[in-house]
Design an enzyme around this catalytic site. Structure first.
Site, PDB file in Angstrom:
ATOM      1  N   SER A 119       0.834  -1.205   0.000  1.00  0.00           N
ATOM      2  CA  SER A 119       0.000   0.000   0.000  1.00  0.00           C
ATOM      3  C   SER A 119       0.863   1.247   0.000  1.00  0.00           C
ATOM      4  O   SER A 119       1.979   1.248   0.551  1.00  0.00           O
ATOM      5  CB  SER A 119      -0.860  -0.019   1.271  1.00  0.00           C
ATOM      6  OG  SER A 119      -1.437   1.237   1.498  1.00  0.00           O
ATOM      7  N   TYR A 142      -1.292   0.025  10.348  1.00  0.00           N
ATOM      8  CA  TYR A 142      -1.619  -0.602   9.067  1.00  0.00           C
ATOM      9  C   TYR A 142      -0.445  -0.460   8.090  1.00  0.00           C
ATOM     10  O   TYR A 142       0.038  -1.439   7.512  1.00  0.00           O
ATOM     11  CB  TYR A 142      -2.898   0.025   8.472  1.00  0.00           C
ATOM     12  CG  TYR A 142      -3.131  -0.380   7.039  1.00  0.00           C
ATOM     13  CD1 TYR A 142      -3.445  -1.698   6.720  1.00  0.00           C
ATOM     14  CD2 TYR A 142      -3.010   0.546   5.993  1.00  0.00           C
ATOM     15  CE1 TYR A 142      -3.633  -2.093   5.399  1.00  0.00           C
ATOM     16  CE2 TYR A 142      -3.205   0.164   4.675  1.00  0.00           C
ATOM     17  CZ  TYR A 142      -3.519  -1.159   4.387  1.00  0.00           C
ATOM     18  OH  TYR A 142      -3.688  -1.542   3.078  1.00  0.00           O
ATOM     19  N   LYS A 146       2.262  -3.313   6.487  1.00  0.00           N
ATOM     20  CA  LYS A 146       2.500  -3.532   5.045  1.00  0.00           C
ATOM     21  C   LYS A 146       3.997  -3.433   4.732  1.00  0.00           C
ATOM     22  O   LYS A 146       4.531  -4.218   3.943  1.00  0.00           O
ATOM     23  CB  LYS A 146       1.716  -2.509   4.215  1.00  0.00           C
ATOM     24  CG  LYS A 146       0.222  -2.775   4.189  1.00  0.00           C
ATOM     25  CD  LYS A 146      -0.065  -4.076   3.454  1.00  0.00           C
ATOM     26  CE  LYS A 146      -1.527  -4.436   3.462  1.00  0.00           C
ATOM     27  NZ  LYS A 146      -1.798  -5.756   2.881  1.00  0.00           N
TER      28      LYS A 146
HETATM   29  N1  LIG Z   1      -8.776  -1.205  -1.105  1.00  0.00           N
HETATM   30  C1  LIG Z   1      -7.737  -0.384  -1.058  1.00  0.00           C
HETATM   31  O1  LIG Z   1      -7.895   0.828  -1.290  1.00  0.00           O
HETATM   32  C2  LIG Z   1      -6.350  -0.894  -0.760  1.00  0.00           C
HETATM   33  C3  LIG Z   1      -5.264  -0.014  -0.857  1.00  0.00           C
HETATM   34  C4  LIG Z   1      -3.979  -0.489  -0.578  1.00  0.00           C
HETATM   35  C5  LIG Z   1      -3.790  -1.824  -0.234  1.00  0.00           C
HETATM   36  N2  LIG Z   1      -4.868  -2.662  -0.126  1.00  0.00           N
HETATM   37  C6  LIG Z   1      -4.620  -4.061   0.277  1.00  0.00           C
HETATM   38  O2  LIG Z   1      -5.190  -4.927  -0.690  1.00  0.00           O
HETATM   39  C7  LIG Z   1      -5.654  -6.116  -0.065  1.00  0.00           C
HETATM   40  C8  LIG Z   1      -7.081  -6.366  -0.492  1.00  0.00           C
HETATM   41  O3  LIG Z   1      -7.880  -5.239  -0.148  1.00  0.00           O
HETATM   42  P1  LIG Z   1      -9.441  -5.190  -0.424  1.00  0.00           P
HETATM   43  O4  LIG Z   1      -9.801  -3.765  -0.609  1.00  0.00           O
HETATM   44  O5  LIG Z   1      -9.836  -6.170  -1.463  1.00  0.00           O
HETATM   45  O6  LIG Z   1      -9.970  -5.654   1.016  1.00  0.00           O
HETATM   46  P2  LIG Z   1     -11.171  -6.619   1.408  1.00  0.00           P
HETATM   47  O7  LIG Z   1     -11.384  -6.440   2.873  1.00  0.00           O
HETATM   48  O8  LIG Z   1     -12.333  -6.416   0.509  1.00  0.00           O
HETATM   49  O9  LIG Z   1     -10.554  -8.060   1.114  1.00  0.00           O
HETATM   50  C9  LIG Z   1      -9.709  -8.733   2.020  1.00  0.00           C
HETATM   51  C10 LIG Z   1     -10.004 -10.213   1.893  1.00  0.00           C
HETATM   52  O10 LIG Z   1      -9.125 -10.952   2.744  1.00  0.00           O
HETATM   53  C11 LIG Z   1      -9.897 -11.826   3.580  1.00  0.00           C
HETATM   54  N3  LIG Z   1      -9.147 -11.943   4.843  1.00  0.00           N
HETATM   55  C12 LIG Z   1      -8.835 -10.951   5.697  1.00  0.00           C
HETATM   56  N4  LIG Z   1      -8.111 -11.431   6.729  1.00  0.00           N
HETATM   57  C13 LIG Z   1      -7.958 -12.771   6.503  1.00  0.00           C
HETATM   58  C14 LIG Z   1      -7.287 -13.820   7.185  1.00  0.00           C
HETATM   59  N5  LIG Z   1      -6.624 -13.610   8.342  1.00  0.00           N
HETATM   60  N6  LIG Z   1      -7.335 -15.061   6.657  1.00  0.00           N
HETATM   61  C15 LIG Z   1      -7.987 -15.311   5.503  1.00  0.00           C
HETATM   62  N7  LIG Z   1      -8.631 -14.348   4.804  1.00  0.00           N
HETATM   63  C16 LIG Z   1      -8.611 -13.099   5.299  1.00  0.00           C
HETATM   64  C17 LIG Z   1     -11.245 -11.137   3.705  1.00  0.00           C
HETATM   65  O11 LIG Z   1     -12.300 -12.019   4.056  1.00  0.00           O
HETATM   66  C18 LIG Z   1     -11.425 -10.568   2.310  1.00  0.00           C
HETATM   67  O12 LIG Z   1     -11.954 -11.528   1.426  1.00  0.00           O
HETATM   68  C19 LIG Z   1      -5.477  -5.918   1.442  1.00  0.00           C
HETATM   69  O13 LIG Z   1      -4.292  -6.580   1.833  1.00  0.00           O
HETATM   70  C20 LIG Z   1      -5.317  -4.419   1.582  1.00  0.00           C
HETATM   71  O14 LIG Z   1      -4.524  -4.060   2.685  1.00  0.00           O
HETATM   72  C21 LIG Z   1      -6.138  -2.226  -0.388  1.00  0.00           C
END
Ligand SMILES: NC(=O)c1ccc[n+]([C@@H]2O[C@H](COP(=O)([O-])OP(=O)(O)OC[C@H]3O[C@@H](n4cnc5c(N)ncnc54)[C@H](O)[C@@H]3O)[C@@H](O)[C@H]2O)c1
Length: 326
Positions: A119, A142, A146
């Site tokens: 991120s 957070y 990362k």
């Molecule tokens: N959405 C954003 O703007 C953004 C920006 C930067 C980084 N990210 C990173 O991208 C990744 C995905 O983000 P997203 O927006 O799709 O989030 P999201 O919450 O929609 O998806 C996360 C998924 O991981 C699963 N999960 C979480 N913890 C878990 C665990 N301990 N064991 C098994 N499954 C688990 C959840 O059920 C979900 O399906 C994350 O790692 C997040 O930090 C997202």
């Protein structure tokens, strides 16, 4: 290719699973569905598991062997900044211990290619156009989890021969398909839509920054562009030497102001009935502590190395989600 996607039922993971499926890859999913939605991945083989729990590495390794997996994309994790400040142990546990379990499973099952969801939060209070060489000084647990995840991935790649890439996402928004739209209300576009749906004025925190219109400027990348970046990174890993770890920003390189986004959502908001009340105008509230004025990706490295560039604009992002809700 045969790809194991952790967090595949989440917002971004589900988009990547669909693009992989559409091009003929075989996808399997590991998820505990804590924030994910089961229907998004109903068509794929699944292992329901919390990755940070004891025994997760063995279970994932067995699942990877069963499906003869070639590569892993690790999305699973927690992503709420405020929650991470309140519950740092939960963030370090789920985001770092969960990642460690997946890396251990890769080693145990012979998986040699690995993509990690990082991120722009690793940059902390960086300002302006940020390249990958900028100092990484996260300002919340957070972002720290990362950055630690990138370091862990790099260390394991160095020691084990793994070919790995960490992608630092900027502000992800939009939807490739309405049913895969983000259901969490954590980012600007869903927050504005939630206020308007309740008949309330969208809020802008501070309009006295030194930016184009005084409101904060961010780099909004369409989730489909981001998903395509994953496919490009995955394909590049197939030909990479062993023991590599690359880091790439994934953003557009173009900033949009908070006011531009708010006005873009308002302009698209459906109120066609003759007796509809006007769409509420934004209200300006004081600055929130810790919001940097302007953070935009320098995406040169990923363009040069992988040939990936964002193709979609802020209008495309807003059309994909605001138009889909009427
Ligand atoms: N959405 C954003 O703007 C953004 C920006 C930067 C980084 N990210 C990173 O991208 C990744 C995905 O983000 P997203 O927006 O799709 O989030 P999201 O919450 O929609 O998806 C996360 C998924 O991981 C699963 N999960 C979480 N913890 C878990 C665990 N301990 N064991 C098994 N499954 C688990 C959840 O059920 C979900 O399906 C994350 O790692 C997040 O930090 C997202």
């Amino acid at each position: 290719m045969r790809i194991l996607v952790t967090g595949g039922s989440g917002y971004i993971g589900a988009h990547v699973c669909r693009l992989l499926r559409d091009r003929g890859d075989h996808v399997v999913v590991v998820d505990d569905f804590v924030t994910g939605i089961r229907d998004r991945v109903a068509e794929f083989a699944q292992l329901e598991l919390s990755l940070a729990e004891p025994g997760a590495a063995d279970a994932v390794a067995a699942f990877a062997r069963e499906h003869a997996v070639d590569a892993v994309i690790h999305f699973a994790g927690r992503k709420q900044v405020a929650e991470s400040v309140e519950h740092p142990l939960m963030y370090w546990h789920d985001n770092v211990a969960g990642l460690a379990a997946v890396l251990e499973a890769c080693a145990a099952s012979g998986v040699e290619a690995f993509l990690f969801s990082s991120s722009a939060a690793v940059y902390g209070d960086a300002l302006g156009h940020v390249a990958e060489g900028a100092p990484c000084t996260p300002v919340n647990p957070y972002g720290a989890s990362k950055l630690a995840g990138e370091w862990l991935t790099a260390d394991v790649a160095r020691a084990s021969g793994l070919r790995a890439t960490s992608l630092r996402y900027f502000n992800v928004a939009g939807a490739g398909w309405p049913e895969l739209a983000d259901t969490a209300v954590l980012n600007l576009v869903p927050m504005v839509m939630e206020r308007l749906a309740a008949g309330e004025a969208p809020r802008i925190f501070g309009d006295d920054y030194a930016t184009v219109d005084g409101t904060c400027v961010r780099d909004f990348v369409h989730v489909l562009d981001l998903a395509e970046a994953h496919l490009a990174a995955l394909d590049a890993l197939a030909g990479a030497p062993s023991s590599t770890h690359h880091v790439f920003n994934v953003g557009t390189g173009t900033g949009s102001s908070v006011r531009q986004v708010v006005e873009g959502v308002r302009a698209r908001w459906p109120n066609s009935a003759p007796d509809s009340p006007p769409v509420p105008a934004a209200v300006v509230e004081p600055r929130r502590p810790g919001d940097p004025a302007e953070v935009v990706a320098d995406p040169s490295r990923i363009a040069e190395a992988l040939g990936w560039r964002a193709r979609r604009t802020l209008d495309d992002i807003l059309d994909s989600v605001v138009g889909a809700c009427d």
